[in-house]
Scaffold this active site. Structure first.
Site, PDB file in Angstrom:
ATOM      1  N   SER A 199       0.489  -3.853  -1.090  1.00 56.79           N
ATOM      2  CA  SER A 199       0.328  -2.502  -0.572  1.00 56.79           C
ATOM      3  C   SER A 199      -0.819  -1.746  -1.226  1.00 56.79           C
ATOM      4  CB  SER A 199       1.631  -1.724  -0.768  1.00 56.79           C
ATOM      5  OG  SER A 199       2.009  -1.733  -2.129  1.00 56.79           O
TER       6      SER A 199
ATOM      7  N   VAL B   2      -6.190 -14.386  -1.126  1.00 58.88           N
ATOM      8  CA  VAL B   2      -5.083 -15.319  -1.332  1.00 58.88           C
ATOM      9  C   VAL B   2      -3.742 -14.592  -1.323  1.00 58.88           C
ATOM     10  CG1 VAL B   2      -6.474 -16.980  -2.602  1.00 58.88           C
ATOM     11  CG2 VAL B   2      -5.331 -15.140  -3.836  1.00 58.88           C
TER      12      VAL B   2
ATOM     13  N   ASP C 237       8.124  -3.747 -13.725  1.00 60.41           N
ATOM     14  CA  ASP C 237       8.062  -4.239 -12.344  1.00 60.41           C
ATOM     15  C   ASP C 237       8.212  -5.755 -12.305  1.00 60.41           C
ATOM     16  OD1 ASP C 237       7.786  -4.074  -9.639  1.00 60.41           O
ATOM     17  OD2 ASP C 237       5.632  -3.768  -9.626  1.00 60.41           O
TER      18      ASP C 237
END
Length: 813
Positions: free
Chosen positions: A297, A293, A452
């Site tokens: 990377s 889905v 992040d």
């Protein structure tokens, strides 16, 4: 199934723009010349020359002896026996020579000369070093990356360490003869042609040429990043959320790197999942999506249903990704050494260690490949946010199924929703406020923060019964010490209040400035560099405000004068202000940059500092630790007389509840002006009585005693004056007899022992002893207290508190 939970969107690096140094692009018009970006061109050519030479002899990048480059006579620098100081005394800095050039030919010559000098210096400096893997905490620098310390020293079946270990990585690659050199050649084979194309356009037509070809350049950059692999895709992911830095064509290209990276084959993925589980898929899942889905990377995600009925997200790591990443970290370290060499050549006074910055980022990236560490981070942050009450305020963190997780496999609760960046701007504005509160709580309250927070990791939930947004992907998490959190809080306060004198101390505590820096030079440049950032609006707005501050209004004369002033400031920074960026700060910058990028999509005027101020104000009012009490006192008290400033108290209370008084121009907090549309008295008193104002109450308790004493003294003296004035006088003798208040008599005075002591004093003397007259500062303070009471409780209350109740009995009633 609908794509809603994405794999780790590895995409951010330490910062979205280089530090403000001489390499910052400065566009200006020169007579007869196309619009150019001279300092950038010089560095770009220097990089290109360095990499091109490395491409010709790639082994030199790792262990070859120094390369010999011919440098124009008189510009040999470290290579021709002329010291950098002697060289600067003869020729001036490269930036200054370029700025003083009169013709396009002179500019081109200056660029080429500077590039040759830099390339020679870098090649010699870099080639003398042996190749090393990034080192965590190199040079004694502290790091806050959260790792699994219980598994330090363990290796996988290939021999690579599970938890980052410099020695173990180097030992592994020493056995892989030629692998690093091969990867370096691959890196150069892709980057050198792209840099050549970029520099050619700049030299040929300046920034206008780049703008005409930005779609082509963006496509080339995206393709090159994909060719280079996962490590470089991360950089593209970070830049894809910066509408203030890149044009829309580039954003559209790079956005595909967030979760649409080319997936690897599902059959391979199934084998990897079964290998990690130690059983067949059917023993754990009743169904699983046929295709991923989402693909990123480092991993790709499948939607599956457990045999127990729960829908889950199954994230499986790409094959051989640990080996690829560990090789790339070597390459990037060498690239950082190249950049460090350029900085040392162009700006030797600067102390930022870019290799150390790369080390911090590299080790964090490697740590993201440990999914067991990610699972532990997710569970810990879920607990911490629940303790802070954020789970009830709209932030949800999915459950983790620990029994199914391994180093390469992560199984978590499936949540339905869409990426925050895909929402309409008004929704982004609404939800980014929730995300911002969550991030600030992590960074400044619990000291354990998601590093992040890009669009793929912030999900607007379809079912908001659990929360408004969900956070996912906890591969990179950092931990802060209390001292650092306090320093950051102090810096935000001083920056928002435009108190650059105190901000210098904060930067010294954060190791950004040395303790012996020249404040007379630092503070004015802080104003020019930081004030445009506080205004918000991202990089494009920053550039516009910076030009405005230098008077560059578009006319030729203003452009030349403004450019000269800007260049002089740049030279001052390079030569006289040895600032640095601590490596651990890279993680904070990465998180701030990416969160700010998402917010700018919804609000082009967004500014992180001012948006964070209410959170910081609440923290000041709440915590009673000595460090926070000191910061609060700095805001509230008058530095000259040490008394509390009532206006500042009201401003701070309003700020904590989201109402900020701004200075003229609307940029900074105005601590001395109460907002016209401030919060109501009832809300203010309610907040003051709550646990959210513990620190303030502790200060106000002592202050209340002092204020009560002051107002009581004032009331007694006013009442005494009114009484003596109204006292009956004997006709015709008032001018002969002394005033009654000056006639001494026997009185009993209280003592420390408790028993009263007899004395022979006049009523006036007793008053002066019991209620000394107010000095000028006390009178001003009393006036501000009375004004506060009048503004909150009404005129009558102010009259009584001010000691005028005797004169105005109606008010007292």
């Amino acid at each position: 199934p609908q794509t809603i939970q994405n794999p780790r969107q590895e995409g951010q690096v330490a910062s979205d723009r280089p530090p403000q140094r001489e390499f910052q692009t400065i566009q200006h018009k020169m007579p007869g010349a196309a619009r150019s970006s001279l300092p950038f061109v010089a560095v770009a050519i220097a990089c290109l020359v360095t990499l091109a030479v490395s491409a010709i002899t790639p082994a030199a990048a790792f262990q070859a002896p120094a390369l010999s480059l011919r440098v124009p006579t008189g510009h040999a620098g470290r290579f021709g026996g002329v010291s950098p100081r002697q060289q600067r005394s003869k020729t001036g800095s490269p930036l200054l020579r370029m700025q003083q050039s009169k013709t396009p030919l002179d500019q081109a010559s200056a660029i080429a000369t500077s590039a040759a000098i830099a390339a020679a210096a870098v090649n010699k400096a870099v080639s003398m070093k042996s190749l090393e893997a990034p080192d965590l905490g190199e040079g004694g620098q502290k790091t806050y990356i959260v790792k699994d310390t219980d598994r330090v020293g363990t290796v996988d079946e290939e021999g690579l360490p599970i938890v980052y270990d410099k020695q173990l990585i180097e030992a592994y690659w020493r056995k892989q003869d030629g692998a690093l050199q091969k990867r370096w050649r691959e890196f150069l084979g892709i980057t050198v042609p792209f840099l050549t194309k970029l520099v050619t356009m700049l030299v040929r037509g300046g920034t206008e040429e780049l703008q005409k070809n930005q779609a082509e350049l963006a496509r080339d950059a995206r393709i090159n990043l994909e060719k280079l692999g996962p490590t470089y895709i991360k950089a593209g992911q970070m830049m894809s959320v910066r509408p203030d830095v890149l044009p829309q064509e580039a954003l559209d290209e790079l956005a595909t790197l967030q979760d649409s990276v080319e997936p690897f084959d599902t059959e391979v993925a199934v084998k990897l999942i079964e290998s990690e589980l130690g059983c067949t898929l059917g023993e754990v899942f009743t169904e699983i999506s046929e295709v991923p889905v989402a693909a990123a990377s480092l991993a790709q995600v499948y939607k599956a249903r457990r045999v127990t009925g729960e829908w889950v997200a199954v994230k499986i790591q790409r094959p051989d990704v640990l080996s690829i990443v560990s090789k790339d970290l070597y390459v990037l370290r060498r690239a950082a050494e190249v950049y460090q060499g350029l900085i040392n050549q162009f700006a030797p006074q600067q102390r930022t260690d870019y290799v150390a910055l790369l080390n911090e980022w590299a080790v964090g990236f490697y740590t993201e490949l440990d999914f067991l560490n990610e699972a532990a981070n997710q569970l810990k942050l879920k607990r911490l946010l629940a303790e802070q009450g954020l789970s009830s305020e709209g932030v949800y963190i999915p459950e983790v199924y620990e029994d199914l997780c391994t180093r390469r496999l992560l199984v978590t609760e499936w949540v339905d929703g869409i990426k925050l960046s895909d929402c309409p701007p008004d929704e982004i504005n609404e939800y980014i406020a929730v995300g911002q509160e969550c991030f600030l709580t992590q960074l400044l309250q619990v000291g354990f923060f998601h590093s992040d927070p890009h669009p793929g990791n912030i999900i607007r939930l379809d079912d908001q019964s659990k929360g408004k947004i969900a956070l996912i992907d906890f591969g990179l998490v950092a931990s802060l010490q209390q001292e650092d959190m306090d320093n950051i809080v102090s810096a935000v306060i001083h920056l928002a209040n435009k108190d650059y004198t105190s901000l210098v101390d904060d930067f010294i505590n954060l190791n950004i400035l040395p303790g012996d820096c020249d404040r007379s030079k630092v503070i004015p440049l802080m104003d020019k560099a930081l004030s445009p950032y506080v205004k918000g609006g991202g990089a494009k707005k920053y550039e516009a405000e910076l030009r405005k501050s230098y008077g560059m209004d578009g006319s030729t004369g203003a452009a030349v004068g403004g450019f000269q002033a800007m260049t002089q400031d740049a030279l001052t920074v390079l030569n006289d202000i040895p600032f640095s960026i601590p490596p651990y700060f890279a993680l904070i910058a990465r998180a701030v940059v990416t969160l700010e990028g998402v917010a700018l999509i919804g609000n082009p005027e967004y500014g992180m500092i001012m948006e964070a101020y209410p959170f910081v104000a609440r923290k000041l009012l709440r915590e009673d630790r000595p460090e926070i009490q000191k910061a609060l006192q700095e805001v509230l008290y008058n530095a000259e007389d040490g008394t509390i400033t009532i206006d500042r108290l009201v401003v701070l209370l309003n700020s904590a509840m989201g109402v900020i008084a701004r200075q003229a121009g609307g940029t900074f907090v105005d601590l001395d002006s109460i907002p016209e549309q401030g919060v109501s008295l009832q809300r203010a008193l309610s907040y003051l009585a709550s646990e959210q104002a513990t620190s303030l109450r502790n200060i106000l308790l002592d202050e209340a005693v002092a204020a009560s004493d002051l107002l009581l003294r004032q009331s007694l003296r006013k009442g005494f004056g009114a009484a003596t004035t109204a006292a009956p006088r004997i006709p015709f003798l008032s001018g002969v007899l002394p005033a009654p208040e000056t006639v001494p008599g026997p009185v009993l005075l209280p003592t420390a022992a408790g028993a009263p002591a007899p004395a022979f004093l006049s009523p006036q003397a007793v008053l002066d002893e019991a209620a000394p007259a107010l000095d000028r500062e006390e009178e001003l303070y009393a006036i501000s207290l009375v004004d506060l009471v009048k503004g909150t409780l009404g005129e009558d209350a102010g009259t009584v508190v001010g000691g005028d109740g005797v004169l105005e009995p109606r008010a007292a009633a």
